[in-house]
Design a protein around this motif. Structure first.
Motif, short mmCIF file in Angstrom:
data_model
loop_
_atom_site.label_atom_id
_atom_site.label_comp_id
_atom_site.label_asym_id
_atom_site.label_seq_id
_atom_site.Cartn_x
_atom_site.Cartn_y
_atom_site.Cartn_z
N LEU A 1 0.86 -1.30 0.07
CA LEU A 1 0.07 0.01 0.04
C LEU A 1 0.98 1.32 0.04
CD1 LEU A 1 -2.77 -1.12 2.52
CD2 LEU A 1 -2.84 -1.08 0.12
N ALA A 2 1.94 1.20 0.82
CA ALA A 2 2.87 2.42 0.88
C ALA A 2 3.59 2.68 -0.63
CB ALA A 2 3.85 2.21 1.72
N LEU A 3 3.84 1.60 -1.19
CA LEU A 3 4.41 1.49 -2.59
C LEU A 3 3.31 2.31 -3.32
CD1 LEU A 3 6.65 0.90 -4.40
CD2 LEU A 3 5.62 -1.29 -4.78
N ASP A 4 2.22 1.91 -3.41
CA ASP A 4 1.13 2.19 -4.33
C ASP A 4 0.71 3.60 -4.15
OD1 ASP A 4 1.21 0.39 -6.14
OD2 ASP A 4 -0.72 -0.98 -5.27
N LEU A 5 0.83 3.98 -2.66
CA LEU A 5 0.45 5.57 -2.62
C LEU A 5 1.39 6.47 -3.14
CD1 LEU A 5 -0.18 5.37 1.37
CD2 LEU A 5 -2.03 6.00 -0.40
N LYS A 6 2.64 6.03 -3.49
CA LYS A 6 3.60 6.82 -4.35
C LYS A 6 3.46 6.53 -5.96
CE LYS A 6 7.67 8.28 -5.87
NZ LYS A 6 8.15 8.27 -7.32
N ILE A 7 3.73 5.39 -5.97
CA ILE A 7 3.77 5.03 -7.64
C ILE A 7 2.43 4.95 -8.41
CG2 ILE A 7 4.40 3.19 -9.34
CD1 ILE A 7 6.90 4.58 -8.13
N THR A 8 1.36 4.34 -7.69
CA THR A 8 0.08 4.19 -8.55
C THR A 8 -0.62 5.52 -8.39
OG1 THR A 8 0.23 1.79 -8.27
CG2 THR A 8 -2.07 2.83 -8.63
N LEU A 9 -0.48 6.12 -7.05
CA LEU A 9 -1.65 7.21 -6.84
C LEU A 9 -0.71 8.56 -7.46
CD1 LEU A 9 -4.35 7.72 -5.75
CD2 LEU A 9 -3.41 8.19 -3.48
N ALA A 10 0.17 8.88 -6.45
CA ALA A 10 0.75 10.40 -6.73
C ALA A 10 1.41 10.14 -8.08
CB ALA A 10 1.83 10.39 -5.48
N ASP A 11 2.00 9.56 -8.47
CA ASP A 11 2.55 9.57 -9.78
C ASP A 11 1.92 9.20 -10.94
OD1 ASP A 11 4.97 9.84 -8.84
OD2 ASP A 11 5.85 7.91 -8.62
N ASN A 12 0.54 8.51 -10.81
CA ASN A 12 -0.18 8.15 -11.75
C ASN A 12 -1.48 8.51 -11.79
OD1 ASN A 12 -1.52 6.50 -13.95
ND2 ASN A 12 -0.04 4.97 -13.74
N ASP A 13 -2.38 7.97 -10.77
CA ASP A 13 -3.72 8.24 -10.95
C ASP A 13 -4.04 9.60 -10.61
OD1 ASP A 13 -4.24 5.77 -11.80
OD2 ASP A 13 -4.65 4.98 -9.55
N LEU A 14 -3.47 10.53 -9.89
CA LEU A 14 -3.79 11.77 -9.32
C LEU A 14 -3.49 12.45 -10.37
CD1 LEU A 14 -2.93 12.30 -5.60
CD2 LEU A 14 -5.05 11.65 -6.49
N PRO A 15 -2.47 12.55 -10.97
CA PRO A 15 -1.95 13.55 -12.42
C PRO A 15 -3.21 13.14 -13.47
CG PRO A 15 0.12 12.67 -11.51
CD PRO A 15 -1.04 11.93 -10.72
N LYS A 16 -3.37 11.73 -13.65
CA LYS A 16 -4.45 11.56 -14.86
C LYS A 16 -5.75 12.18 -14.58
CE LYS A 16 -7.04 7.97 -14.10
NZ LYS A 16 -7.45 6.61 -13.88
N VAL A 17 -6.30 12.17 -13.36
CA VAL A 17 -7.57 12.76 -13.07
C VAL A 17 -7.46 14.35 -12.98
CG1 VAL A 17 -9.58 12.98 -11.54
CG2 VAL A 17 -8.26 10.88 -11.86
N VAL A 18 -6.50 14.86 -12.48
CA VAL A 18 -6.18 16.11 -12.17
C VAL A 18 -6.08 16.93 -13.67
CG1 VAL A 18 -4.68 17.96 -11.34
CG2 VAL A 18 -5.39 16.21 -9.86
N LYS A 19 -5.20 16.42 -14.46
CA LYS A 19 -5.10 16.86 -15.75
C LYS A 19 -6.18 16.63 -16.90
CE LYS A 19 -1.14 19.04 -15.63
NZ LYS A 19 -1.27 20.49 -15.70
N ALA A 20 -6.90 15.53 -16.62
CA ALA A 20 -7.89 15.41 -17.39
C ALA A 20 -9.10 16.47 -16.88
CB ALA A 20 -8.60 14.01 -17.20
#
Length: 625
Positions: A468-487
């Protein structure tokens, strides 16, 4: 009460040398392009600062050589400072707190935010982002000046900003389908990670971690108590995400988005307005589940079916709005969903992002639990009995033995490298994919080093919490959040993520590991706590989301195939990727498995499209423009 205007759209500036107000305004222009909101800029000696969507009482402060800008919805944990923020404005309160506490002020802030404090008297500066990194902040230390911005596009408008593309970041992008922080696509530029602040003192920049996830794995509470706390937190998190304007919610039909829709409907402001995307492609359309949730919660529901023509139209727009190459294809449906809501009059959307990473909702968590069971078999027993049988001559012809061999081969790979067993770049081979000249300065081990660093720094004891700690960084902060914010930015829409509320994050940290993943049961506590709230069909469904059937459409839709082929051929001309690999990818690989290999087509296509849309960049020395 803070409102949408206070939330702000971004900030930018510099510290260390004199500059003109025109420069600050020029840097801020990209931050305002989709919103039509005002900007405010000030110069104080060697510091310059601009903010977009400024509310003079809350977001911007300039007095006695001190400049402060803040975006988002921060709040002070300490009542004294929060009372002052209400009385004189958040930016002014941050200025006063800076004079008293310095960078320690960051640990006392909660909520989503980015901020900049520039002290002209001392030449010092402070940059910071919130604990989940929902509001990005990029920076560059030029050696004589600190440059920063909420977007890279704002930062590179400064004449001292680097426009040189980093070859390693291109490699990392192809590996991860995004550029993992703190690196960026540009040499010398970096991004603050979640819970980080930067202090600029005497011409030197130093990054500090003011917050990190602390898992309390030994703490237990009664299920009834936890359930009541959780439901209460859900309501308060959604309530705090409302800013007074018209707010809707993404609805994929999964547990997270359905939960947000349920809570939004309880706010007492009429039916929740929900928005869903569908696809006319077998195995990809999830609209049936979105409709189940919409009916169950009596939402005012809106739907749109994305077409291949929509994808062709959106590709250059998506490439242009992102600060760096971004290869998550679900940015396209996210954009059309936000655009639909914007046309319906919505001003802000609520996303369910973060639920999986806080409560154990990704399929790989269960899969890795199964692999981890092999570690419990005593080593002597493995060596003397299990492995000789699994790897006996001719075993590949026996289905059960072949399956056991595959299991062992993956189980003995240490975490987190085991997560990348099916990584596309690893499968193809970097020497078969990239040009030899391009690879000369590349460290192929860096992506795994990046994963290892995030995985090891969690200090969690359980496998699920380390993941979960890994995904909070790699999956969420690096990927999913920029995806939704920029879209959403492309659609002119603001967005918030109720699951990332600081109190919700703290709640998940003290939840026992077995309540997140019980055997192979994903998000066990989450689902049990919401039985009777969510429809049973939603609780029992498998995760899907707004996936894009790109590989399927690529075979059938000529304009989409032509755009992809042209993009990949142009990329080959840049001498990044080998032309033979491009030919094989577009030819035999796509025919073998369009869905699987179509992912790499998308990743490389978006790299070329980004390079085209951002034509003011300087390619690596080994790459021709």
């Amino acid at each position: 009460m803070f409102n949408g205007e206070f939330a702000g759209k971004g900030l930018c500036g510099w510290s260390g040398r004199h500059g003109a107000a025109e420069l600050a305004h020029g840097m801020a222009e990209p931050l305002a392009r989709f919103y039509g909101v005002p900007m405010q800029a000030s110069i104080a000696g060697v510091a310059g600062l601009a903010v977009v969507g400024a509310n003079s009482e809350q977001q911007f402060f300039h007095e006695q050589g001190l400049l402060v800008a803040v975006c988002g919805l921060p709040r002070f944990k300490e009542a004294r400072w929060q009372d002052e923020a209400v009385r004189i404005g958040m930016a002014a309160a941050i200025a006063h707190c800076w004079r008293e506490k310095g960078r320690e002020l960051c640990s006392g802030l909660h909520g989503e935010f980015s901020l900049a404090v520039l002290d002209e008297r001392t030449g010092d500066a402070l940059l910071a982002v919130d604990r989940m990194g929902t509001r990005p902040l990029y920076y560059q230390d030029t050696g004589s000046q600190l440059l920063f911005g909420s977007s890279i596009e704002a930062l590179i408008r400064h004449p001292l900003a680097s426009r040189d593309i980093d070859s390693q970041s291109i490699y990392n992008y192809v590996y991860f389908h995004m550029v993992p922080g703190p690196a960026t696509i540009y040499e010398g530029q970096q991004r603050l990670l979640p819970g980080e602040c930067l202090v600029y003192h005497r011409g030197r920049a130093a990054v500090h971690k003011y917050w990190r996830m602390q898992f309390q794995e030994e703490r237990h509470a009664s299920p009834t108590e936890l359930k009541e706390q959780f439901r209460s937190l859900l309501l308060s998190s959604v309530r705090e995400s409302l800013l007074g304007g018209k707010t809707g919610a993404f609805l994929s039909g999964g547990t997270d988005s359905s939960t947000i829709a349920a809570m939004l409907g309880r706010m007492g402001e009429g039916p929740a307005r929900t928005y869903s995307i569908g696809f006319e492609a077998k195995g990809y359309d999830e609209m049936a589940y979105a409709r189940i949730a919409a009916r169950h919660f009596s939402t005012s529901h809106h739907e749109y079916y994305v077409t291949p023509d929509d994808v062709v139209e959106a590709i250059p727009k998506i490439a242009a709005v992102f600060d760096q190459p971004f290869g998550n294809a679900s940015a396209v449906p996210a954009f059309y969903c936000a655009q639909m809501a914007r046309r319906d009059g919505m001003e802000r959307m609520l996303g369910g992002d973060g639920g999986d990473e806080l409560f154990g909702g990704n399929e790989r968590y269960a899969k890795q639990h199964i692999f981890s069971l092999y570690e419990r078999i005593p080593v002597p027993l493995r060596a003397a009995l299990v492995e000789p049988i699994a790897f006996m001559p001719g075993g590949n012809h026996i289905p059960l033995v072949r399956k056991a061999r595959s299991y062992i081969e993956q189980a003995v790979i240490p975490m987190p490298a085991r997560l990348e067993t099916y990584n596309l770049l690893e499968r193809y081979g970097h020497r078969e994919m990239f040009m030899a000249d391009f690879l000369q300065p590349i460290d192929p081990a860096q992506p795994l080093d990046c994963l290892n660093e995030a995985y090891r720094h969690s200090h969690a004891k359980s496998l699920i919490n380390r993941m979960l700690a890994l995904d909070l960084k790699i999956t969420l902060a690096d990927n999913d959040l920029p995806k939704v914010v920029k879209a959403c930015e492309l659609a002119g829409m603001d967005v918030a993520f109720p699951f990332l509320n600081d109190d919700m994050v703290a709640f998940s940290a003290r939840l026992a590991p077995e309540l997140k993943l019980k055997g192979t049961k994903l998000r066990y506590f989450f689902k049990e706590a919401l039985r009777g709230v969510l429809p049973d069909e939603i609780i029992s469904k498998k995760k899907h989301g707004f996936g894009l059937p790109f590989g399927v459409w690529l075979q059938k839709h000529r304009p989409l195939h032509e755009l992809a082929a042209d993009s990949l051929n142009d990329l080959a001309a840049r001498r990044i990727v080998q032309r033979t690999f491009i030919d094989d990818l577009l030819g035999k690989h796509l025919k073998e498995h369009a869905g699987y290999h179509g992912t790499m087509v998308w990743v490389l296509m978006m790299l070329e499209q980004w390079l085209k849309q951002h034509g003011n960049v300087t390619p690596p020395a080994s790459v021709s423009a």
